[in-house]
Scaffold this motif. Sequence first.
Motif, mmCIF file in Angstrom:
data_model
loop_
_atom_site.group_PDB
_atom_site.id
_atom_site.type_symbol
_atom_site.label_atom_id
_atom_site.label_comp_id
_atom_site.label_asym_id
_atom_site.label_seq_id
_atom_site.Cartn_x
_atom_site.Cartn_y
_atom_site.Cartn_z
ATOM 1 N N LEU A 182 41.957 68.784 -81.763
ATOM 2 C CA LEU A 182 40.781 68.368 -81.003
ATOM 3 C C LEU A 182 40.640 66.858 -81.062
ATOM 4 O O LEU A 182 40.941 66.234 -82.079
ATOM 5 N N VAL A 183 40.182 66.267 -79.963
ATOM 6 C CA VAL A 183 39.980 64.824 -79.903
ATOM 7 C C VAL A 183 38.616 64.522 -79.296
ATOM 8 O O VAL A 183 38.025 65.351 -78.592
ATOM 9 N N ARG A 184 38.143 63.328 -79.569
ATOM 10 C CA ARG A 184 36.871 62.865 -79.016
ATOM 11 C C ARG A 184 36.932 62.980 -77.500
ATOM 12 O O ARG A 184 37.908 62.581 -76.865
ATOM 13 N N GLY A 185 35.874 63.531 -76.918
ATOM 14 C CA GLY A 185 35.817 63.684 -75.466
ATOM 15 C C GLY A 185 36.219 65.066 -74.989
ATOM 16 O O GLY A 185 35.996 65.400 -73.832
ATOM 17 N N ASP A 186 36.838 65.885 -75.863
ATOM 18 C CA ASP A 186 37.121 67.271 -75.488
ATOM 19 C C ASP A 186 35.801 67.987 -75.246
ATOM 20 O O ASP A 186 34.807 67.731 -75.928
#
Length: 144
Positions: A95-99
Motif C-alpha cells: 500500500l502507498v500514500r494516495g491508494d
Amino acid sequence: SVAGFRNTIAAMDTGDTVRLLVSRDGDRLQMEAEVGEQPGEAPAAQGVEQAPIRTDTGWTLADLDERTAASLGSEGPGVVVASTDQGGAADRSGLVRGDIIVEVDREPVSSVDEARRLVSASGGGVLLLVWRGGHTIFILLELG
C-alpha cells in the motif's frame, strides 16, 4: 537509505522546515528546506481529520472527500491511505500514500469508521480492494 529518507520526509507536514546535511562535489553543506508536496502526488487527506486504525496496520487512513477523490481521478466511495509506516504491515503489503481502499474483506467502505470496524473484526489478514491510478487491485494486508 533512500527509502528511510523518503519516509522520514513523507511523515512531515507540508510547510515544515527540515535541516539537511548535503554532500555536493566533495563538500558538506548544511541547508534548510521547506517540505512541499511531491509533484503529481495526491493531496491525500489535506484538511481532513485522520484517524489511525489498529496499531499493527502501520497506516493512517482518511475519509475521501470530493476534492481528494477528484485529484486522484476517483469517482468514489472509499478511504484514502494518508500515510504508511516504513516496515509496517501496510508498507509490506504494497500500500502507498494516495491508494483508495474501496472494500475491506469484500465489504464496501465509505468512511474511516467503516474501515476501522471491518479491519478490527478480521483475523490475521484482510483482503483489500484498492483503487490506484485508474485500476483496481486486490492486496492482502497481513496483520500480526
